[in-house]
Design an enzyme around this catalytic site. Structure first.
Site, short mmCIF file in Angstrom:
data_model
loop_
_atom_site.label_atom_id
_atom_site.label_comp_id
_atom_site.label_asym_id
_atom_site.label_seq_id
_atom_site.Cartn_x
_atom_site.Cartn_y
_atom_site.Cartn_z
N LYS A 35 -2.45 -15.15 20.27
CA LYS A 35 -3.47 -15.68 19.35
C LYS A 35 -3.55 -14.84 18.08
CE LYS A 35 -6.81 -15.39 22.42
NZ LYS A 35 -6.19 -14.94 23.69
N ARG A 90 -15.36 -18.19 24.65
CA ARG A 90 -14.73 -17.83 25.91
C ARG A 90 -15.55 -18.30 27.10
NH1 ARG A 90 -11.48 -13.23 23.80
NH2 ARG A 90 -10.15 -12.44 25.45
N ARG A 98 2.52 -4.37 25.07
CA ARG A 98 1.62 -4.09 23.95
C ARG A 98 0.86 -2.79 24.21
NH1 ARG A 98 -2.65 -8.74 22.36
NH2 ARG A 98 -3.88 -7.89 24.06
N ARG A 120 -4.39 0.31 23.13
CA ARG A 120 -5.50 -0.40 23.78
C ARG A 120 -5.54 -0.07 25.27
NH1 ARG A 120 -6.14 -6.68 22.10
NH2 ARG A 120 -7.25 -6.62 24.09
N ARG A 142 -8.79 -9.44 33.62
CA ARG A 142 -8.96 -10.29 32.42
C ARG A 142 -8.37 -11.67 32.65
NH1 ARG A 142 -6.04 -6.32 28.74
NH2 ARG A 142 -6.06 -7.90 27.10
P1 ADP Z 1 -7.23 -10.47 24.79
O1 ADP Z 1 -7.31 -11.90 24.41
O2 ADP Z 1 -5.90 -9.87 24.55
O3 ADP Z 1 -7.78 -10.18 26.14
P2 ADP Z 1 -9.27 -9.77 22.80
O4 ADP Z 1 -8.86 -8.78 21.80
O5 ADP Z 1 -9.47 -11.17 22.36
O6 ADP Z 1 -8.17 -9.63 23.90
O7 ADP Z 1 -10.59 -9.29 23.55
C1 ADP Z 1 -10.67 -8.03 24.15
C2 ADP Z 1 -11.91 -7.95 25.05
O8 ADP Z 1 -13.10 -8.15 24.24
C3 ADP Z 1 -12.01 -9.02 26.14
O9 ADP Z 1 -11.31 -8.65 27.31
C4 ADP Z 1 -13.54 -9.08 26.36
O10 ADP Z 1 -13.98 -8.01 27.15
C5 ADP Z 1 -14.09 -8.87 24.97
N1 ADP Z 1 -14.31 -10.17 24.28
C6 ADP Z 1 -13.59 -10.68 23.25
N2 ADP Z 1 -14.06 -11.88 22.89
C7 ADP Z 1 -15.11 -12.15 23.72
C8 ADP Z 1 -15.99 -13.25 23.88
N3 ADP Z 1 -15.92 -14.34 23.10
N4 ADP Z 1 -16.96 -13.19 24.83
C9 ADP Z 1 -17.06 -12.12 25.61
N5 ADP Z 1 -16.26 -11.05 25.54
C10 ADP Z 1 -15.27 -11.05 24.60
#
Ligand code: ADP
Length: 193
Positions: free
Chosen positions: A14, A89, A128, A134, A146
């Site tokens: 994404k 999400r 990554r 990270r 996750r």
């Molecule tokens: P990825 O899609 O690679 O897991 P992101 O960078 O989008 O990672 O998000 C990292 C973390 O941030 C998620 O695992 C979650 O804990 C938190 N997070 C991100 N977006 C949301 C959301 N919309 N609602 C709740 N938690 C979120």
């Protein structure tokens, strides 16, 4: 406005595709993950709170995430449109996003989903984690958590947009450019419909 939800599991690509799409369509990119990470780095109150969930592979609570996202949208009153990356999400987030956009006389144009199978996701995330720093990409247990949270809480958000006839899936495996072209084709088809 052109408002796109870029959807897909962790590691689907994404972030990579968002960067290319905002250039092509002059949109504002709102990545909740990036915003949380910036807050963690800056050691803000929000960052400290978010970190406790992110490190466990859990979602940050809806209320916190929705308030943050709303504030970010309102910081961009002149945007031609947004790419929402990592949001919504949960079903509650999807409903809140609709309400927010409605209050601006706007709406979601399209949900574009990057479809990638689980084994490939795990491979990409661990890769990554080697150079991104990270922490959530370095621990296989956190990665699995996750993916499990995605399947349980996030994947159902797809139905919300399917019901509105806004969902389009794209194969997220292959060359970055080819995937980008497939995404653009969907956006252009929508814009011309
Ligand atoms: P990825 O899609 O690679 O897991 P992101 O960078 O989008 O990672 O998000 C990292 C973390 O941030 C998620 O695992 C979650 O804990 C938190 N997070 C991100 N977006 C949301 C959301 N919309 N609602 C709740 N938690 C979120």
């Amino acid at each position: 406005m052109l408002n796109i939800v870029l959807f897909g599991p962790p590691g689907a690509g994404k972030g990579t595709q968002s960067t290319k799409l905002i250039d092509r369509y002059s949109l504002v990119h709102l990545s909740t993950g990036d915003i949380f990470r910036a807050n963690i780095k800056g050691q803000t109150e929000l960052g400290v709170l978010a970190k406790s969930f992110i490190d466990q592979g859990q979602l940050v609570p809806d209320e916190v995430t929705i308030n943050m996202l709303s504030a970010e949208v309102k910081k961009n009153p002149n945007a031609k449109g947004f790419i929402f990356d990592g949001f919504p999400r949960t079903s509650a987030q999807a409903a809140a996003l609709d309400a927010l956009l409605e209050s601006m006389n706007s709406s979601i144009s399209l949900m574009l989903a990057l479809e990638v199978e689980e084994e490939e996701l795990k491979r990409r995330l661990l890769l990554r984690g080697k150079d991104s720093g990270r922490a959530d990409d370095q621990d296989p247990a956190v990665i699995q958590k996750r993916i499990d949270v995605y399947n349980a809480e996030t994947f159902p958000v797809r139905d919300y947009y399917l019901a509105q006839n806004k969902y389009k899936g794209v194969n997220g495996i292959g060359e970055v450019e080819a995937i980008f072209t497939a995404l653009c084709d969907q956006i252009d088809a929508k814009a011309n419909s």
